[in-house]
Design a protein around this motif. Structure first.
Motif, PDB file in Angstrom:
ATOM      1  N   ASN A 101       0.802  -1.229   0.000  1.00 16.78           N
ATOM      2  CA  ASN A 101       0.000   0.000   0.000  1.00 16.78           C
ATOM      3  C   ASN A 101       0.830   1.272   0.000  1.00 16.78           C
ATOM      4  OD1 ASN A 101      -2.369  -1.408  -0.098  1.00 16.78           O
ATOM      5  ND2 ASN A 101      -2.735  -1.342   2.102  1.00 16.78           N
ATOM      6  N   SER A 102       2.091   1.196   0.420  1.00 19.46           N
ATOM      7  CA  SER A 102       2.937   2.387   0.408  1.00 19.46           C
ATOM      8  C   SER A 102       3.436   2.715  -1.003  1.00 19.46           C
ATOM      9  CB  SER A 102       4.117   2.222   1.360  1.00 19.46           C
ATOM     10  OG  SER A 102       5.024   1.246   0.868  1.00 19.46           O
ATOM     11  N   ARG A 103       3.289   1.769  -1.927  1.00 21.47           N
ATOM     12  CA  ARG A 103       3.731   1.984  -3.310  1.00 21.47           C
ATOM     13  C   ARG A 103       2.566   2.115  -4.285  1.00 21.47           C
ATOM     14  NH1 ARG A 103       9.453  -0.841  -4.236  1.00 21.47           N
ATOM     15  NH2 ARG A 103      10.397  -0.126  -2.297  1.00 21.47           N
ATOM     16  N   LEU A 104       1.365   2.156  -3.739  1.00 24.77           N
ATOM     17  CA  LEU A 104       0.181   2.420  -4.545  1.00 24.77           C
ATOM     18  C   LEU A 104      -0.186   3.883  -4.329  1.00 24.77           C
ATOM     19  CD1 LEU A 104      -2.172   1.697  -6.364  1.00 24.77           C
ATOM     20  CD2 LEU A 104      -3.329   0.708  -4.373  1.00 24.77           C
ATOM     21  N   LEU A 105       0.037   4.671  -5.342  1.00 28.42           N
ATOM     22  CA  LEU A 105      -0.110   6.123  -5.259  1.00 28.42           C
ATOM     23  C   LEU A 105      -1.499   6.542  -5.743  1.00 28.42           C
ATOM     24  CD1 LEU A 105       1.845   8.485  -4.587  1.00 28.42           C
ATOM     25  CD2 LEU A 105       2.302   8.651  -7.028  1.00 28.42           C
ATOM     26  N   VAL A 106      -2.107   7.459  -5.005  1.00 26.02           N
ATOM     27  CA  VAL A 106      -3.384   8.042  -5.400  1.00 26.02           C
ATOM     28  C   VAL A 106      -3.142   9.534  -5.593  1.00 26.02           C
ATOM     29  CG1 VAL A 106      -5.784   8.453  -4.765  1.00 26.02           C
ATOM     30  CG2 VAL A 106      -4.652   6.315  -4.064  1.00 26.02           C
ATOM     31  N   ALA A 107      -3.338   9.997  -6.811  1.00 24.36           N
ATOM     32  CA  ALA A 107      -3.138  11.408  -7.152  1.00 24.36           C
ATOM     33  C   ALA A 107      -4.506  12.064  -7.250  1.00 24.36           C
ATOM     34  CB  ALA A 107      -2.390  11.522  -8.469  1.00 24.36           C
ATOM     35  N   VAL A 108      -4.809  12.930  -6.298  1.00 23.00           N
ATOM     36  CA  VAL A 108      -6.099  13.609  -6.255  1.00 23.00           C
ATOM     37  C   VAL A 108      -6.029  14.821  -7.187  1.00 23.00           C
ATOM     38  CG1 VAL A 108      -7.783  14.755  -4.771  1.00 23.00           C
ATOM     39  CG2 VAL A 108      -6.474  12.798  -3.900  1.00 23.00           C
ATOM     40  N   LEU A 109      -6.951  14.876  -8.121  1.00 22.46           N
ATOM     41  CA  LEU A 109      -6.925  15.902  -9.160  1.00 22.46           C
ATOM     42  C   LEU A 109      -7.574  17.195  -8.682  1.00 22.46           C
ATOM     43  CD1 LEU A 109      -8.019  13.573 -12.099  1.00 22.46           C
ATOM     44  CD2 LEU A 109      -5.689  14.084 -11.322  1.00 22.46           C
ATOM     45  N   ASN A 110      -6.911  18.311  -8.930  1.00 20.90           N
ATOM     46  CA  ASN A 110      -7.464  19.619  -8.559  1.00 20.90           C
ATOM     47  C   ASN A 110      -8.620  20.017  -9.467  1.00 20.90           C
ATOM     48  OD1 ASN A 110      -5.861  20.224  -6.346  1.00 20.90           O
ATOM     49  ND2 ASN A 110      -4.298  21.229  -7.572  1.00 20.90           N
ATOM     50  N   LYS A 111      -8.475  19.760 -10.748  1.00 19.30           N
ATOM     51  CA  LYS A 111      -9.502  20.095 -11.743  1.00 19.30           C
ATOM     52  C   LYS A 111      -9.829  18.812 -12.493  1.00 19.30           C
ATOM     53  CE  LYS A 111      -7.466  24.645 -12.331  1.00 19.30           C
ATOM     54  NZ  LYS A 111      -6.553  25.404 -13.184  1.00 19.30           N
ATOM     55  N   PRO A 112     -10.669  17.954 -11.899  1.00 15.08           N
ATOM     56  CA  PRO A 112     -10.869  16.610 -12.448  1.00 15.08           C
ATOM     57  C   PRO A 112     -11.176  16.545 -13.939  1.00 15.08           C
ATOM     58  CG  PRO A 112     -11.904  16.769 -10.308  1.00 15.08           C
ATOM     59  CD  PRO A 112     -11.440  18.151 -10.666  1.00 15.08           C
ATOM     60  N   LYS A 113     -12.097  17.337 -14.447  1.00 11.18           N
ATOM     61  CA  LYS A 113     -12.454  17.239 -15.869  1.00 11.18           C
ATOM     62  C   LYS A 113     -11.277  17.607 -16.764  1.00 11.18           C
ATOM     63  CE  LYS A 113     -17.374  17.864 -15.292  1.00 11.18           C
ATOM     64  NZ  LYS A 113     -18.539  18.695 -15.506  1.00 11.18           N
ATOM     65  N   PRO A 129       6.312  -2.994 -15.317  1.00 10.97           N
ATOM     66  CA  PRO A 129       5.504  -3.699 -14.319  1.00 10.97           C
ATOM     67  C   PRO A 129       4.597  -2.759 -13.516  1.00 10.97           C
ATOM     68  CG  PRO A 129       7.672  -3.373 -13.411  1.00 10.97           C
ATOM     69  CD  PRO A 129       7.695  -2.799 -14.819  1.00 10.97           C
ATOM     70  N   GLU A 130       4.622  -1.477 -13.852  1.00  7.62           N
ATOM     71  CA  GLU A 130       3.756  -0.505 -13.183  1.00  7.62           C
ATOM     72  C   GLU A 130       2.349  -0.595 -13.772  1.00  7.62           C
ATOM     73  OE1 GLU A 130       5.436   3.504 -12.984  1.00  7.62           O
ATOM     74  OE2 GLU A 130       7.390   2.651 -13.454  1.00  7.62           O
ATOM     75  N   ALA A 131       1.432   0.140 -13.152  1.00  7.44           N
ATOM     76  CA  ALA A 131       0.075   0.234 -13.684  1.00  7.44           C
ATOM     77  C   ALA A 131      -0.447   1.641 -13.427  1.00  7.44           C
ATOM     78  CB  ALA A 131      -0.830  -0.808 -13.026  1.00  7.44           C
ATOM     79  N   PHE A 132      -1.330   2.103 -14.313  1.00  3.76           N
ATOM     80  CA  PHE A 132      -1.909   3.441 -14.232  1.00  3.76           C
ATOM     81  C   PHE A 132      -3.396   3.319 -14.540  1.00  3.76           C
ATOM     82  CE2 PHE A 132      -3.145   7.603 -15.697  1.00  3.76           C
ATOM     83  CZ  PHE A 132      -2.351   8.488 -14.985  1.00  3.76           C
ATOM     84  N   CYS A 143       3.398   1.544  -8.216  1.00  6.72           N
ATOM     85  CA  CYS A 143       4.834   1.793  -8.376  1.00  6.72           C
ATOM     86  C   CYS A 143       5.612   0.689  -7.656  1.00  6.72           C
ATOM     87  CB  CYS A 143       5.199   3.142  -7.779  1.00  6.72           C
ATOM     88  SG  CYS A 143       4.177   4.530  -8.300  1.00  6.72           S
ATOM     89  N   PRO A 144       5.716  -0.510  -8.234  1.00  3.21           N
ATOM     90  CA  PRO A 144       6.352  -1.630  -7.522  1.00  3.21           C
ATOM     91  C   PRO A 144       7.805  -1.373  -7.150  1.00  3.21           C
ATOM     92  CG  PRO A 144       6.002  -2.194  -9.830  1.00  3.21           C
ATOM     93  CD  PRO A 144       5.315  -0.890  -9.583  1.00  3.21           C
ATOM     94  N   ASP A 145       8.503  -0.526  -7.904  1.00  4.58           N
ATOM     95  CA  ASP A 145       9.907  -0.216  -7.612  1.00  4.58           C
ATOM     96  C   ASP A 145      10.067   1.087  -6.841  1.00  4.58           C
ATOM     97  OD1 ASP A 145      10.763  -2.545  -8.943  1.00  4.58           O
ATOM     98  OD2 ASP A 145      10.689  -1.505 -10.878  1.00  4.58           O
TER      99      ASP A 145
END
Length: 181
Positions: A101-113, A129-132, A143-145
């Motif tokens: 869970n420390s390598r799973l990043l959540v980027a909160v969008l300021n202007k979502p649309k 090996p990453e995912a988006f 971010c596995p690495d």
């Protein structure tokens, strides 16, 4: 007047030696602004608070201004409703992929649309090996690495600049529990 539960995410404070802010000082600033039930999580600028619904739209700008005036610290602030945070948690399609869970990043969008339009090309790319992945209010990056080695995180940063703030999945989960309890 109706109260609304909000979550503020301050960008770039208490990272290294720059922009140091004590969480007690941050809570006081928000309380002095008239916000209620002000609580912080960790030492990285995560705040849950209640405000009058009529004031909710201006909270980010008001907090940014107060940080400079009261604490001498400039920082971008993203404010979302507790319900939006719950939706961000629910929409995370990478939970089954990530094993740290420390390598799973959540980027909160300021202007979502607007921000989603900039990030959609990244969501169509293969990052192995990453995912988006994209949700309505956030981007999710496995971010596995590590975040610093992540090509996907770097591409998102290049696409959005300082228009986004990120937290790891552990922090987002804890904030969601705080905000929705």
């Amino acid at each position: 007047m109706r109260k609304q539960r909000l979550v503020a995410l301050l960008r770039g404070i208490n990272v290294g030696r720059a922009k140091r802010v004590a969480m007690a000082d941050l809570r006081k600033v928000l309380s002095d602004m008239g916000y209620d039930d002000v609580r912080t999580l960790l030492n990285s600028g995560n705040v849950v608070f209640d405000c009058n619904s009529a004031d909710a739209a201006n909270c980010a700008a008001r907090i940014e201004e107060a940080l400079v005036l009261k604490l001498g610290v400039p920082a971008k602030v993203t404010v979302i409703e507790a319900e939006q945070l719950a939706e961000i948690v629910k929409e995370n399609s990478l939970q089954g992929v990530a094993d740290d869970n420390s390598r799973l990043l959540v980027a909160v969008l300021n202007k979502p649309k607007e921000d989603r339009g900039k990030l959609e090309p990244l969501a169509r790319q293969s990052w192995q090996p990453e995912a988006f992945a994209l949700g309505h209010h956030a981007a999710y990056i496995w971010c596995p690495d590590g975040v610093l080695a992540s090509r996907a995180a770097a591409a998102m940063g290049k696409a959005l600049g300082d228009g986004v703030t990120s937290r790891n999945w552990s922090t987002i989960s804890k904030l969601n529990s705080m905000a929705n309890s």
